[in-house]
Design a protein around this motif. Structure first.
Motif, PDB file in Angstrom:
ATOM      1  N   UNK A 187      16.854 -13.841  -4.405  1.00  0.00           N
ATOM      2  CA  UNK A 187      15.426 -13.905  -4.093  1.00  0.00           C
ATOM      3  C   UNK A 187      15.151 -13.569  -2.630  1.00  0.00           C
ATOM      4  N   UNK A 188      16.022 -13.993  -1.718  1.00  0.00           N
ATOM      5  CA  UNK A 188      15.818 -13.700  -0.296  1.00  0.00           C
ATOM      6  C   UNK A 188      15.845 -12.193  -0.030  1.00  0.00           C
ATOM      7  N   UNK A 189      16.793 -11.496  -0.655  1.00  0.00           N
ATOM      8  CA  UNK A 189      16.866 -10.045  -0.485  1.00  0.00           C
ATOM      9  C   UNK A 189      15.644  -9.374  -1.072  1.00  0.00           C
ATOM     10  N   UNK A 190      15.181  -9.854  -2.235  1.00  0.00           N
ATOM     11  CA  UNK A 190      13.967  -9.302  -2.841  1.00  0.00           C
ATOM     12  C   UNK A 190      12.783  -9.436  -1.897  1.00  0.00           C
ATOM     13  N   UNK A 191      12.620 -10.632  -1.373  1.00  0.00           N
ATOM     14  CA  UNK A 191      11.465 -10.874  -0.500  1.00  0.00           C
ATOM     15  C   UNK A 191      11.547 -10.050   0.779  1.00  0.00           C
ATOM     16  N   UNK A 192      12.760  -9.849   1.267  1.00  0.00           N
ATOM     17  CA  UNK A 192      12.910  -9.021   2.467  1.00  0.00           C
ATOM     18  C   UNK A 192      12.472  -7.595   2.231  1.00  0.00           C
ATOM     19  N   UNK A 193      12.875  -7.018   1.100  1.00  0.00           N
ATOM     20  CA  UNK A 193      12.476  -5.646   0.773  1.00  0.00           C
ATOM     21  C   UNK A 193      10.982  -5.563   0.478  1.00  0.00           C
ATOM     22  N   UNK A 194      10.453  -6.534  -0.247  1.00  0.00           N
ATOM     23  CA  UNK A 194       9.024  -6.541  -0.566  1.00  0.00           C
ATOM     24  C   UNK A 194       8.183  -6.698   0.688  1.00  0.00           C
ATOM     25  N   UNK A 195       8.669  -7.491   1.625  1.00  0.00           N
ATOM     26  CA  UNK A 195       7.986  -7.708   2.906  1.00  0.00           C
ATOM     27  C   UNK A 195       7.759  -6.373   3.627  1.00  0.00           C
ATOM     28  N   UNK A 196       8.802  -5.559   3.708  1.00  0.00           N
ATOM     29  CA  UNK A 196       8.691  -4.257   4.378  1.00  0.00           C
ATOM     30  C   UNK A 196       7.800  -3.307   3.595  1.00  0.00           C
ATOM     31  N   UNK A 197       7.961  -3.303   2.275  1.00  0.00           N
ATOM     32  CA  UNK A 197       7.221  -2.364   1.438  1.00  0.00           C
ATOM     33  C   UNK A 197       5.730  -2.641   1.462  1.00  0.00           C
ATOM     34  N   UNK A 198       5.351  -3.908   1.542  1.00  0.00           N
ATOM     35  CA  UNK A 198       3.924  -4.256   1.543  1.00  0.00           C
ATOM     36  C   UNK A 198       3.201  -3.651   2.746  1.00  0.00           C
ATOM     37  N   UNK A 199       3.831  -3.697   3.904  1.00  0.00           N
ATOM     38  CA  UNK A 199       3.213  -3.111   5.097  1.00  0.00           C
ATOM     39  C   UNK A 199       3.058  -1.611   4.942  1.00  0.00           C
ATOM     40  N   UNK A 200       4.081  -0.945   4.429  1.00  0.00           N
ATOM     41  CA  UNK A 200       4.021   0.504   4.251  1.00  0.00           C
ATOM     42  C   UNK A 200       2.920   0.897   3.282  1.00  0.00           C
ATOM     43  N   UNK A 201       2.751   0.109   2.225  1.00  0.00           N
ATOM     44  CA  UNK A 201       1.684   0.395   1.253  1.00  0.00           C
ATOM     45  C   UNK A 201       0.318   0.418   1.934  1.00  0.00           C
ATOM     46  N   UNK A 202       0.111  -0.527   2.838  1.00  0.00           N
ATOM     47  CA  UNK A 202      -1.171  -0.580   3.525  1.00  0.00           C
ATOM     48  C   UNK A 202      -1.408   0.609   4.427  1.00  0.00           C
ATOM     49  N   UNK A 203      -0.362   1.110   5.070  1.00  0.00           N
ATOM     50  CA  UNK A 203      -0.513   2.239   5.975  1.00  0.00           C
ATOM     51  C   UNK A 203      -0.903   3.517   5.234  1.00  0.00           C
ATOM     52  N   UNK A 204      -0.401   3.681   4.011  1.00  0.00           N
ATOM     53  CA  UNK A 204      -0.641   4.936   3.290  1.00  0.00           C
ATOM     54  C   UNK A 204      -1.666   4.782   2.173  1.00  0.00           C
ATOM     55  N   UNK A 205      -2.199   3.580   1.975  1.00  0.00           N
ATOM     56  CA  UNK A 205      -3.198   3.379   0.941  1.00  0.00           C
ATOM     57  C   UNK A 205      -2.637   3.365  -0.462  1.00  0.00           C
ATOM     58  N   UNK A 206      -1.404   2.901  -0.643  1.00  0.00           N
ATOM     59  CA  UNK A 206      -0.809   2.791  -1.976  1.00  0.00           C
ATOM     60  C   UNK A 206      -1.303   1.493  -2.615  1.00  0.00           C
ATOM     61  N   UNK A 207      -2.549   1.516  -3.108  1.00  0.00           N
ATOM     62  CA  UNK A 207      -3.254   0.297  -3.480  1.00  0.00           C
ATOM     63  C   UNK A 207      -2.643  -0.415  -4.685  1.00  0.00           C
ATOM     64  N   UNK A 208      -2.344   0.339  -5.751  1.00  0.00           N
ATOM     65  CA  UNK A 208      -1.812  -0.304  -6.953  1.00  0.00           C
ATOM     66  C   UNK A 208      -0.439  -0.916  -6.688  1.00  0.00           C
ATOM     67  N   UNK A 209       0.386  -0.204  -5.960  1.00  0.00           N
ATOM     68  CA  UNK A 209       1.712  -0.729  -5.640  1.00  0.00           C
ATOM     69  C   UNK A 209       1.603  -1.937  -4.716  1.00  0.00           C
ATOM     70  N   UNK A 210       0.675  -1.904  -3.769  1.00  0.00           N
ATOM     71  CA  UNK A 210       0.486  -3.039  -2.859  1.00  0.00           C
ATOM     72  C   UNK A 210       0.135  -4.300  -3.631  1.00  0.00           C
ATOM     73  N   UNK A 211      -0.712  -4.157  -4.641  1.00  0.00           N
ATOM     74  CA  UNK A 211      -1.084  -5.310  -5.449  1.00  0.00           C
ATOM     75  C   UNK A 211       0.127  -5.854  -6.200  1.00  0.00           C
ATOM     76  N   UNK A 212       0.917  -4.942  -6.778  1.00  0.00           N
ATOM     77  CA  UNK A 212       2.113  -5.361  -7.519  1.00  0.00           C
ATOM     78  C   UNK A 212       3.123  -6.038  -6.604  1.00  0.00           C
ATOM     79  N   UNK A 213       3.282  -5.516  -5.395  1.00  0.00           N
ATOM     80  CA  UNK A 213       4.203  -6.106  -4.422  1.00  0.00           C
ATOM     81  C   UNK A 213       3.750  -7.518  -4.048  1.00  0.00           C
TER      82      UNK A 213
END
Length: 243
Positions: A187-213
């Motif tokens: 779970x810690x590794x999952x959250x670490x990867x999701x943590x980074x991905x969520x920020x990237x989603x916001x920068x590029x407007x990946x809205x559906x993926x951001x919600x899923x993350x």
């Protein structure tokens, strides 16, 4: 050591999309940016060069922003430092401030907010009007939200296209890492990867993926939400990058 007529800033960010976004935002201050992706690389540059400002990710693959700040302050006690993180909890911000960071930026955030923080700390005149970044993600979130991306990148369509291309290239690797961690129950590794991905989603407007993350971050042990995340990642990679 190199000299420059504009401020020199050391940026440390291990996610390629976030690093590209922050580099573009800070260069428009204007400033000269040296971007690296690990604590070790930051230590080498930080000890060899003089910077007016350090901009450190709070979480790095080989350490933490707090540890990096502590180590570099041994030789450069007066350098200003800003932390950036995708974690918005008050206790995280308080810990970063207590460790010596002058300010904490919570990702995703618009380029104008990054520039405003840099100019404020360096005593430079303000040239941007602050903009609020709307939350992304609802039940019918589009794959790409161009308005969110435009706000994050100050309307620069060329930067949007470039960052989306980089984002979609890196997304399969992030998806595999998250899926592998889920299979292993890490779970810690999952959250670490999701943590980074969520920020990237916001920068590029990946809205559906951001919600899923965001939903998977809240319940990382949910197989249903993991499947939802996987579908959103596939949908994000499949369409054309430009909206």
């Amino acid at each position: 050591m190199k000299t420059s007529p504009v401020p020199r800033i050391l940026l440390v960010e291990d996610d390629p999309t976030s690093r590209a976004f922050l580099t573009a935002a800070v260069e428009a201050v204007p400033a000269e940016v040296d971007g690296v992706d690990t604590l070790a690389a930051a230590m080498a540059l930080g000890n060899a060069e003089d910077y007016q400002l350090w901009l450190f990710d709070a979480h790095l693959p080989d350490g933490s922003g707090i540890d990096l700040l502590r180590r570099l302050r041994e030789r450069h006690p007066g350098t200003l430092a800003v932390a950036h993180t995708a974690t918005g909890e008050t206790e995280v911000r308080d810990r970063l401030i207590a460790s010596g960071f002058a300010e904490v930026l919570v990702k995703p955030l618009p380029a104008v907010a990054v520039r405003a923080a840099v100019r404020r700390l360096l005593g430079l005149p303000e040239r941007d009007v602050a903009m609020a970044l709307s939350s992304i993600g609802d039940a019918d979130a589009p794959i790409w939200d161009d308005d969110v991306a435009a706000r994050a990148l100050n309307g620069n369509r060329a930067h949007i296209a470039t960052l989306r291309e980089l984002f979609t290239q890196e997304l399969p690797n992030a998806r595999r890492s998250i899926s592998s961690a889920a299979v292993l129950g890490n779970v810690d590794a999952m959250r670490g990867e999701l943590h980074k991905l969520r920020a990237s989603c916001g920068f590029v407007g990946a809205a559906r993926l951001a919600q899923a993350v965001q939903e998977l971050q809240a319940q990382p042990d949910s197989s249903l939400l993991l499947a939802q995340f996987d579908r959103a990642a596939q949908d994000t990679v499949a369409p054309p990058a430009a909206g």
